[in-house]
Design an enzyme around this catalytic site. Structure first.
Site, PDB file in Angstrom:
ATOM      1  N   HIS A  71     -20.333  -5.400 -13.109  1.00  0.00           N
ATOM      2  CA  HIS A  71     -19.698  -5.695 -14.178  1.00  0.00           C
ATOM      3  C   HIS A  71     -18.613  -6.621 -13.803  1.00  0.00           C
ATOM      4  O   HIS A  71     -19.023  -7.629 -13.061  1.00  0.00           O
ATOM      5  CB  HIS A  71     -18.898  -4.327 -14.546  1.00  0.00           C
ATOM      6  N   LYS A 114     -25.749   4.864 -23.399  1.00  0.00           N
ATOM      7  CA  LYS A 114     -26.011   3.940 -22.173  1.00  0.00           C
ATOM      8  C   LYS A 114     -26.002   4.462 -21.185  1.00  0.00           C
ATOM      9  O   LYS A 114     -25.129   5.304 -20.705  1.00  0.00           O
ATOM     10  CB  LYS A 114     -24.728   2.909 -22.139  1.00  0.00           C
ATOM     11  N   LEU A 115     -26.873   4.233 -20.265  1.00  0.00           N
ATOM     12  CA  LEU A 115     -27.188   4.636 -18.712  1.00  0.00           C
ATOM     13  C   LEU A 115     -27.813   3.788 -17.930  1.00  0.00           C
ATOM     14  O   LEU A 115     -28.427   2.636 -18.422  1.00  0.00           O
ATOM     15  CB  LEU A 115     -27.691   5.988 -18.714  1.00  0.00           C
ATOM     16  N   SER A 116     -27.723   3.728 -16.562  1.00  0.00           N
ATOM     17  CA  SER A 116     -28.407   2.993 -15.743  1.00  0.00           C
ATOM     18  C   SER A 116     -29.842   3.325 -15.934  1.00  0.00           C
ATOM     19  O   SER A 116     -30.578   4.374 -15.976  1.00  0.00           O
ATOM     20  CB  SER A 116     -27.785   3.137 -14.474  1.00  0.00           C
ATOM     21  N   THR A 160     -28.208   1.562 -10.830  1.00  0.00           N
ATOM     22  CA  THR A 160     -29.256   0.862 -10.480  1.00  0.00           C
ATOM     23  C   THR A 160     -28.914  -0.114  -9.326  1.00  0.00           C
ATOM     24  O   THR A 160     -29.565  -0.487  -8.361  1.00  0.00           O
ATOM     25  CB  THR A 160     -29.505  -0.058 -11.759  1.00  0.00           C
TER      26      THR A 160
END
Length: 281
Positions: A152, A55-57, A113
Site C-alpha cells: 500500500h 476485498k481480500l488478497s 499475496t
C-alpha cells in the site's frame, strides 16, 4: 436489500467504492453496510464467511473460493505495484541474494499475496512476524524486526524514514511470469442469487468508472480514511492500484490470476482448485 461489504481504508479502495456506498450512482435497490479493515482482517473475515462482499488478497481467496466467487470489477492488479522488502541496516543490501535465514521479517499477514511472493523469492526466510501493514516501518526503525514486507502507501514513505529497499517483489514477479501482479480482488458470497452477484458486479464497475470520470468527487471520503497522507501521495497510490483491471479483469487479468494460482499449487502453497473461481464462467 442490504448487503455487508468489507474493504480497506486505503485510498485505492475508498476511491473505488465511494460512488457505490454514497449513492452517487443508481444502486438499483441495493444498500451496503460497510466494514473498514486492513487486508489480513478482511482475509480472516472471509475465512469465517462473515461478509456478503469483501476485498481480500488473492492468496487468501484460494482458500475460500468454495464459498466466494471473484467479481470481474474492483480488483487490484498491475505492473510496478508489488510489495517491497525493506530494511534499516544498509549492510543488508549487499546480502540481498543470500539473506540469512535467521533474519526476522515483519509481514502484513500470512495469507497476503505479499507473503506468497516473499515465499517464492526467499523460501528460506521462515522467521516471520505478522503485524498490521502500517506498523511495519516503525517496527524496523525500532529494530523489532530485521526486514519488513511493505504494501500500500508505505512504498511511498519508507525512504523518507531512512529505510532501504532490498527488492521489489512485484518486479521480481513480472520478470518471472511476464504477467501483471494480482494483489487483491473483490469476492461475493456464492449463496447469493446469481442475479444479485451480477448486479453487484455491474454496480461496482459503474462505481469505478464514476471515480475515473470524477477523480476528486470522493476526496473528502478518501482523506478521512487515509493515514496522514498528502493529497499527492493519495493519488499516486490510486494511480498505482486502480486501472483497467479494476474496471474489468479481462483476458489478461484472468490469466495473471490463473498463473498465480497454478504456481501456488505447484509449490504446495495451496491445494488444487476444483471449481471455477470466477462468479461468471
Amino acid at each position: 436489500m442490504k448487503l455487508t461489504l468489507g474493504f480497506s481504508p486505503c485510498p485505492n479502495d475508498t476511491f473505488i467504492f465511494d460512488a457505490l456506498i454514497h449513492h452517487k450512482i443508481d444502486t438499483e435497490g441495493l444498500d451496503f453496510e460497510v466494514f473498514f479493515d486492513d487486508v489480513e482482517t478482511l482475509n480472516q473475515k472471509a475465512f469465517r464467511g462473515e461478509l456478503d462482499i469483501t476485498k481480500l488478497s488473492f492468496h487468501a481467496f484460494a482458500h475460500v473460493c468454495g464459498q466466494y466467487a471473484l467479481l470481474d470489477a474492483g480488483s487490484a492488479l498491475g505492473f510496478g505495484v508489488g510489495p517491497l522488502l525493506i530494511c534499516k541496516k544498509e549492510a543488508l543490501l549487499a546480502e540481498a541474494e543470500n539473506l540469512d535465514p535467521k533474519l526476522k521479517v515483519g509481514i502484513p499477514g500470512k495469507f497476503t499475496t505479499a507473503n506468497f511472493l516473499l515465499g517464492i523469492a526467499f523460501p528460506h526466510l521462515a522467521d516471520k512476524q505478522e503485524m498490521i501493514f502500517s506498523e511495519i516501518e516503525d517496527a524496523l526503525i525500532h529494530e523489532k524486526i530485521d526486514l519488513g514486507l511493505i504494501i500500500h502507501e508505505n512504498r511511498f514513505t519508507y525512504s523518507e524514514k531512512g529505510l532501504y529497499k532490498i527488492i521489489d517483489l512485484g518486479s521480481y514477479w513480472e520478470q518471472l511470469t511476464g504477467c501483471a501482479i494480482p494483489l487483491g480482488g473483490i469476492v461475493i458470497n456464492r449463496n447469493l442469487d446469481y442475479s444479485v452477484q451480477e448486479k453487484v458486479n455491474r454496480l461496482l464497475r459503474k462505481s469505478v468508472e464514476f471515480a475515473f470520470a470524477h477523480p476528486k468527487s470522493g476526496l473528502d471520503f478518501i482523506k478521512a480514511h487515509a493515514q496522514e497522507m498528502s493529497e499527492e501521495v493519495m493519488y499516486k497510490h490510486i494511480e498505482l492500484y486502480v486501472n483497467k483491471y479494476s474496471i474489468d479483469l479481462g483476458t489478461e487479468g484472468r490469466m495473471a490470476i490463473d498463473v498465480l494460482f497454478k504456481m501456488a499449487q505447484e509449490r504446495g502453497v495451496i491445494k488444487a482448485l476444483t471449481q471455477n473461481i470466477y462468479f461468471r464462467p
